[in-house]
Enzyme design. Sequence first.
Site, PDB file in Angstrom:
ATOM      1  N   LYS A  83     -16.985   0.626  -7.807  1.00 16.05           N
ATOM      2  CA  LYS A  83     -16.777  -0.499  -6.890  1.00 16.05           C
ATOM      3  C   LYS A  83     -15.831  -0.104  -5.749  1.00 16.05           C
ATOM      4  CE  LYS A  83     -18.130  -4.249  -7.176  1.00 16.05           C
ATOM      5  NZ  LYS A  83     -19.368  -4.872  -6.636  1.00 16.05           N
ATOM      6  N   TYR A 119     -16.708   1.860 -13.846  1.00 16.61           N
ATOM      7  CA  TYR A 119     -17.218   0.707 -13.078  1.00 16.61           C
ATOM      8  C   TYR A 119     -16.324   0.443 -11.867  1.00 16.61           C
ATOM      9  CZ  TYR A 119     -17.298  -4.205 -11.659  1.00 16.61           C
ATOM     10  OH  TYR A 119     -17.301  -5.361 -10.906  1.00 16.61           O
ATOM     11  N   GLY A 143     -24.474 -14.387  -8.435  1.00 13.41           N
ATOM     12  CA  GLY A 143     -25.502 -14.548  -7.405  1.00 13.41           C
ATOM     13  C   GLY A 143     -26.318 -15.815  -7.600  1.00 13.41           C
ATOM     14  N   HIS A 160      -8.373   0.657 -21.299  1.00 10.29           N
ATOM     15  CA  HIS A 160      -8.369  -0.804 -21.099  1.00 10.29           C
ATOM     16  C   HIS A 160      -7.246  -1.263 -20.163  1.00 10.29           C
ATOM     17  CE1 HIS A 160      -8.931  -4.879 -23.401  1.00 10.29           C
ATOM     18  NE2 HIS A 160      -9.071  -5.005 -22.087  1.00 10.29           N
ATOM     19  N   THR A 216     -14.289  -6.373  -6.111  1.00 11.55           N
ATOM     20  CA  THR A 216     -13.669  -6.935  -7.320  1.00 11.55           C
ATOM     21  C   THR A 216     -12.162  -6.674  -7.320  1.00 11.55           C
ATOM     22  OG1 THR A 216     -13.497  -6.672  -9.729  1.00 11.55           O
ATOM     23  CG2 THR A 216     -14.325  -4.776  -8.516  1.00 11.55           C
ATOM     24  N   ASP A 217     -11.426  -7.488  -8.053  1.00  9.58           N
ATOM     25  CA  ASP A 217      -9.976  -7.233  -8.169  1.00  9.58           C
ATOM     26  C   ASP A 217      -9.691  -5.971  -8.985  1.00  9.58           C
ATOM     27  OD1 ASP A 217     -10.578  -8.127 -10.751  1.00  9.58           O
ATOM     28  OD2 ASP A 217      -8.931  -9.576 -10.851  1.00  9.58           O
ATOM     29  N   GLU A 218     -10.714  -5.470  -9.708  1.00  4.52           N
ATOM     30  CA  GLU A 218     -10.491  -4.256 -10.518  1.00  4.52           C
ATOM     31  C   GLU A 218     -10.259  -3.017  -9.667  1.00  4.52           C
ATOM     32  OE1 GLU A 218     -12.764  -3.367 -13.929  1.00  4.52           O
ATOM     33  OE2 GLU A 218     -13.160  -5.452 -14.403  1.00  4.52           O
ATOM     34  N   ASN A 269      -6.275 -12.544 -23.675  1.00  2.39           N
ATOM     35  CA  ASN A 269      -7.580 -12.672 -24.320  1.00  2.39           C
ATOM     36  C   ASN A 269      -7.509 -13.434 -25.646  1.00  2.39           C
ATOM     37  OD1 ASN A 269      -8.649 -11.189 -22.229  1.00  2.39           O
ATOM     38  ND2 ASN A 269      -8.578  -9.243 -23.332  1.00  2.39           N
ATOM     39  N   PHE A 312     -25.379 -13.404 -12.609  1.00  2.00           N
ATOM     40  CA  PHE A 312     -24.476 -14.531 -12.892  1.00  2.00           C
ATOM     41  C   PHE A 312     -23.929 -15.189 -11.607  1.00  2.00           C
ATOM     42  CE2 PHE A 312     -19.712 -15.091 -13.849  1.00  2.00           C
ATOM     43  CZ  PHE A 312     -19.826 -16.451 -14.075  1.00  2.00           C
TER      44      PHE A 312
HETATM   45  P1  NAD Z   1     -24.454  -9.475 -13.035  1.00  2.00           P
HETATM   46  O1  NAD Z   1     -24.413  -8.216 -13.829  1.00  2.00           O
HETATM   47  O2  NAD Z   1     -24.553 -10.767 -13.754  1.00  2.00           O
HETATM   48  O3  NAD Z   1     -25.675  -9.422 -12.013  1.00  2.00           O
HETATM   49  C1  NAD Z   1     -25.984  -8.285 -11.252  1.00  2.00           C
HETATM   50  C2  NAD Z   1     -27.341  -8.517 -10.613  1.00  2.00           C
HETATM   51  O4  NAD Z   1     -27.646  -7.404  -9.776  1.00  2.00           O
HETATM   52  C3  NAD Z   1     -28.484  -8.628 -11.636  1.00  2.00           C
HETATM   53  O5  NAD Z   1     -29.310  -9.726 -11.316  1.00  2.00           O
HETATM   54  C4  NAD Z   1     -29.234  -7.317 -11.464  1.00  2.00           C
HETATM   55  O6  NAD Z   1     -30.624  -7.419 -11.759  1.00  2.00           O
HETATM   56  C5  NAD Z   1     -28.998  -7.022  -9.996  1.00  2.00           C
HETATM   57  N1  NAD Z   1     -29.131  -5.588  -9.679  1.00  2.00           N
HETATM   58  C6  NAD Z   1     -28.542  -4.546 -10.331  1.00  2.00           C
HETATM   59  N2  NAD Z   1     -28.914  -3.379  -9.764  1.00  2.00           N
HETATM   60  C7  NAD Z   1     -29.739  -3.703  -8.720  1.00  2.00           C
HETATM   61  C8  NAD Z   1     -30.418  -2.937  -7.738  1.00  2.00           C
HETATM   62  N3  NAD Z   1     -30.350  -1.600  -7.731  1.00  2.00           N
HETATM   63  N4  NAD Z   1     -31.150  -3.578  -6.804  1.00  2.00           N
HETATM   64  C9  NAD Z   1     -31.235  -4.934  -6.810  1.00  2.00           C
HETATM   65  N5  NAD Z   1     -30.624  -5.707  -7.728  1.00  2.00           N
HETATM   66  C10 NAD Z   1     -29.871  -5.106  -8.677  1.00  2.00           C
HETATM   67  O7  NAD Z   1     -23.197  -9.428 -12.074  1.00  2.00           O
HETATM   68  P2  NAD Z   1     -22.154 -10.579 -11.681  1.00  2.00           P
HETATM   69  O8  NAD Z   1     -21.158 -10.719 -12.758  1.00  2.00           O
HETATM   70  O9  NAD Z   1     -22.897 -11.748 -11.168  1.00  2.00           O
HETATM   71  O10 NAD Z   1     -21.408  -9.846 -10.465  1.00  2.00           O
HETATM   72  C11 NAD Z   1     -21.936  -9.929  -9.145  1.00  2.00           C
HETATM   73  C12 NAD Z   1     -21.060  -9.106  -8.212  1.00  2.00           C
HETATM   74  O11 NAD Z   1     -19.729  -9.613  -8.243  1.00  2.00           O
HETATM   75  C13 NAD Z   1     -20.957  -7.641  -8.581  1.00  2.00           C
HETATM   76  O12 NAD Z   1     -20.931  -6.869  -7.397  1.00  2.00           O
HETATM   77  C14 NAD Z   1     -19.629  -7.536  -9.325  1.00  2.00           C
HETATM   78  O13 NAD Z   1     -19.074  -6.242  -9.207  1.00  2.00           O
HETATM   79  C15 NAD Z   1     -18.822  -8.579  -8.585  1.00  2.00           C
HETATM   80  N6  NAD Z   1     -17.751  -9.223  -9.359  1.00  2.00           N
HETATM   81  C16 NAD Z   1     -18.008  -9.828 -10.560  1.00  2.00           C
HETATM   82  C17 NAD Z   1     -16.993 -10.505 -11.223  1.00  2.00           C
HETATM   83  C18 NAD Z   1     -17.233 -11.192 -12.545  1.00  2.00           C
HETATM   84  O14 NAD Z   1     -16.260 -11.634 -13.156  1.00  2.00           O
HETATM   85  N7  NAD Z   1     -18.449 -11.344 -13.003  1.00  2.00           N
HETATM   86  C19 NAD Z   1     -15.707 -10.545 -10.663  1.00  2.00           C
HETATM   87  C20 NAD Z   1     -15.476  -9.889  -9.448  1.00  2.00           C
HETATM   88  C21 NAD Z   1     -16.503  -9.255  -8.801  1.00  2.00           C
HETATM   89  O1  DAU Z   2     -11.896  -8.631 -12.774  1.00  2.00           O
HETATM   90  C1  DAU Z   2     -13.209  -8.722 -12.293  1.00  2.00           C
HETATM   91  C2  DAU Z   2     -14.128  -8.020 -13.259  1.00  2.00           C
HETATM   92  O2  DAU Z   2     -14.165  -8.825 -14.422  1.00  2.00           O
HETATM   93  C3  DAU Z   2     -15.530  -7.814 -12.700  1.00  2.00           C
HETATM   94  O3  DAU Z   2     -15.452  -6.954 -11.598  1.00  2.00           O
HETATM   95  C4  DAU Z   2     -16.447  -7.225 -13.775  1.00  2.00           C
HETATM   96  O4  DAU Z   2     -17.774  -7.126 -13.293  1.00  2.00           O
HETATM   97  C5  DAU Z   2     -16.432  -8.145 -14.967  1.00  2.00           C
HETATM   98  O5  DAU Z   2     -17.220  -7.603 -16.003  1.00  2.00           O
HETATM   99  C6  DAU Z   2     -15.000  -8.374 -15.456  1.00  2.00           C
HETATM  100  O6  DAU Z   2     -14.439  -7.178 -16.073  1.00  2.00           O
HETATM  101  P1  DAU Z   2     -13.583  -7.264 -17.425  1.00  2.00           P
HETATM  102  O7  DAU Z   2     -13.629  -5.967 -18.077  1.00  2.00           O
HETATM  103  O8  DAU Z   2     -12.257  -7.882 -17.176  1.00  2.00           O
HETATM  104  O9  DAU Z   2     -14.485  -8.380 -18.187  1.00  2.00           O
HETATM  105  P2  DAU Z   2     -15.017  -8.455 -19.703  1.00  2.00           P
HETATM  106  O10 DAU Z   2     -15.676  -9.790 -19.818  1.00  2.00           O
HETATM  107  O11 DAU Z   2     -15.815  -7.279 -20.078  1.00  2.00           O
HETATM  108  O12 DAU Z   2     -13.671  -8.442 -20.548  1.00  2.00           O
HETATM  109  C7  DAU Z   2     -12.642  -9.393 -20.318  1.00  2.00           C
HETATM  110  C8  DAU Z   2     -11.489  -9.048 -21.255  1.00  2.00           C
HETATM  111  O13 DAU Z   2     -11.903  -9.283 -22.609  1.00  2.00           O
HETATM  112  C9  DAU Z   2     -11.083  -7.592 -21.188  1.00  2.00           C
HETATM  113  O14 DAU Z   2      -9.673  -7.499 -21.349  1.00  2.00           O
HETATM  114  C10 DAU Z   2     -11.761  -6.953 -22.384  1.00  2.00           C
HETATM  115  C11 DAU Z   2     -11.815  -8.087 -23.382  1.00  2.00           C
HETATM  116  N1  DAU Z   2     -12.978  -8.065 -24.303  1.00  2.00           N
HETATM  117  C12 DAU Z   2     -14.217  -7.981 -23.754  1.00  2.00           C
HETATM  118  C13 DAU Z   2     -15.331  -7.946 -24.544  1.00  2.00           C
HETATM  119  C14 DAU Z   2     -16.722  -7.837 -23.942  1.00  2.00           C
HETATM  120  C15 DAU Z   2     -12.796  -8.139 -25.675  1.00  2.00           C
HETATM  121  O15 DAU Z   2     -11.667  -8.240 -26.185  1.00  2.00           O
HETATM  122  N2  DAU Z   2     -13.910  -8.102 -26.461  1.00  2.00           N
HETATM  123  C16 DAU Z   2     -15.169  -7.995 -25.957  1.00  2.00           C
HETATM  124  O16 DAU Z   2     -16.137  -7.949 -26.759  1.00  2.00           O
END
Ligand code: NAD
Ligand code: DAU
Length: 344
Positions: free
Chosen positions: A160, A156, A22, A282, A132-134, A255, A20
């Site tokens: 991280k 997770y 990336g 949670h 991540t902020d988590e 949410n 996503f």
């Molecule tokens: P995502 O799950 O959409 O994508 C992860 C990508 O990494 C995928 O394309 C997957 O194929 C690749 N991947 C997984 N394991 C691999 C490996 N061993 N070698 C090579 N490629 C591999 O993730 P995202 O939501 O785009 O998050 C990207 C980064 O940002 C992550 O490090 C995540 O922890 C961090 N992050 C995400 C969020 C969010 O809200 N999505 C917020 C804060 C930080």
């Molecule tokens: O804060 C950054 C993080 O945000 C990233 O590091 C993670 O990769 C990313 O997955 C995300 O984590 P969250 O757990 O916050 O995201 P998620 O989309 O899974 O859930 C967002 C909120 O919604 C959380 O409070 C849980 C709730 N939720 C989620 C799902 C999937 C629901 O209520 N129902 C659902 O089905």
Amino acid sequence: MAEERRIEDLTLLVTGGAGFIGSNFIHYMLDHYPRCKIINLDKLTYAGNLDNLKDVEKDPRYEFIQGDIRDRELVRNIFKRVQGVVHFAAETHVDRSILDAGEFVLTDVYGTFVLLEALKNSDIKLFIHVSTDEVYGSRDKGYFKEDDPLCPSSPYAASKVGADRMAYAYWVTYGLPIIILRPSNNFGPYQYPEKFIPLFVTNALEGKNLPLYGKGTNVRDWLYVEDNCRAIELVMRRGKVGEAYNVGANNEVQNITIAERIVDLLEKHKSLIKFVPDRLGHDKRYAVDCRKIHALGWKPEKEFDKALASTVRWYQENTDWWQKIKEKSKEFKSFYEEYYRDRK
Ligand code: NAD
Ligand code: DAU
């Protein structure tokens, strides 16, 4: 402020570029930097999707390598060809880490270690580690600063933290050029539809229930993905090596509010929203203090309501993209049921 780094002519390795954030980042860089080159190293796990990059696959500035960040030989060879790294690759879904944390440790912690080892033996000038902020855990009031203790709740988030601190240790110990970013919840196009916003939007479009965990009162700080890409760009230019930067948008929303906005935007009935048993452990609320990155010159540009509306529209207009994913992935269909089966 130290002199700005020039990033116009960089050849950059992006790990996890088919995911996503990336893929959004690759689009952003190719759009804004005509002379940059990007190598995307992605294993293509269930979350990796080359459809996210269809429009750039023939761009001579872009190269895709399917491979694992844990492959030392492969990583070492790619590191000889690049001057910078932006490391996104990870297992990222909290619910999956609750079911089985193994891949999270292996990819997020060990995979990051492999990259850092390769960095130690390379001439690479800049390594951006996307954390991540988590990592801070949850708090009811106030905001986490970068030097606050890390107290992750989910497997997770703990993986991280392992990666985040390993990156920091390689800066302290070996003086490697590492900068850490800790973004809040991203949303936007190309987000895998197991995450909250795309799951709810696509389920609503399919007339399916929207499974809201607990009372729906948990709070996240929603950051539009393009704003996060701009933050990464700015930190590449102006960030101080060895530092961590929070990236948040100050868009704290419960949410339940987001679920209701999604059904409103799609003109669906609120009865689609179903309260379901809460996620284990949670986190109630994430909130980060972003003064440090503001001081570098970054601020989010997208207004939340408009960005949410345009995101919902994107999923409405790109049904092929997400329907293919939902159809392809058998585990996707059973994931939710499996998650709750043993807890009812
Ligand atoms: P995502 O799950 O959409 O994508 C992860 C990508 O990494 C995928 O394309 C997957 O194929 C690749 N991947 C997984 N394991 C691999 C490996 N061993 N070698 C090579 N490629 C591999 O993730 P995202 O939501 O785009 O998050 C990207 C980064 O940002 C992550 O490090 C995540 O922890 C961090 N992050 C995400 C969020 C969010 O809200 N999505 C917020 C804060 C930080
Ligand atoms: O804060 C950054 C993080 O945000 C990233 O590091 C993670 O990769 C990313 O997955 C995300 O984590 P969250 O757990 O916050 O995201 P998620 O989309 O899974 O859930 C967002 C909120 O919604 C959380 O409070 C849980 C709730 N939720 C989620 C799902 C999937 C629901 O209520 N129902 C659902 O089905």
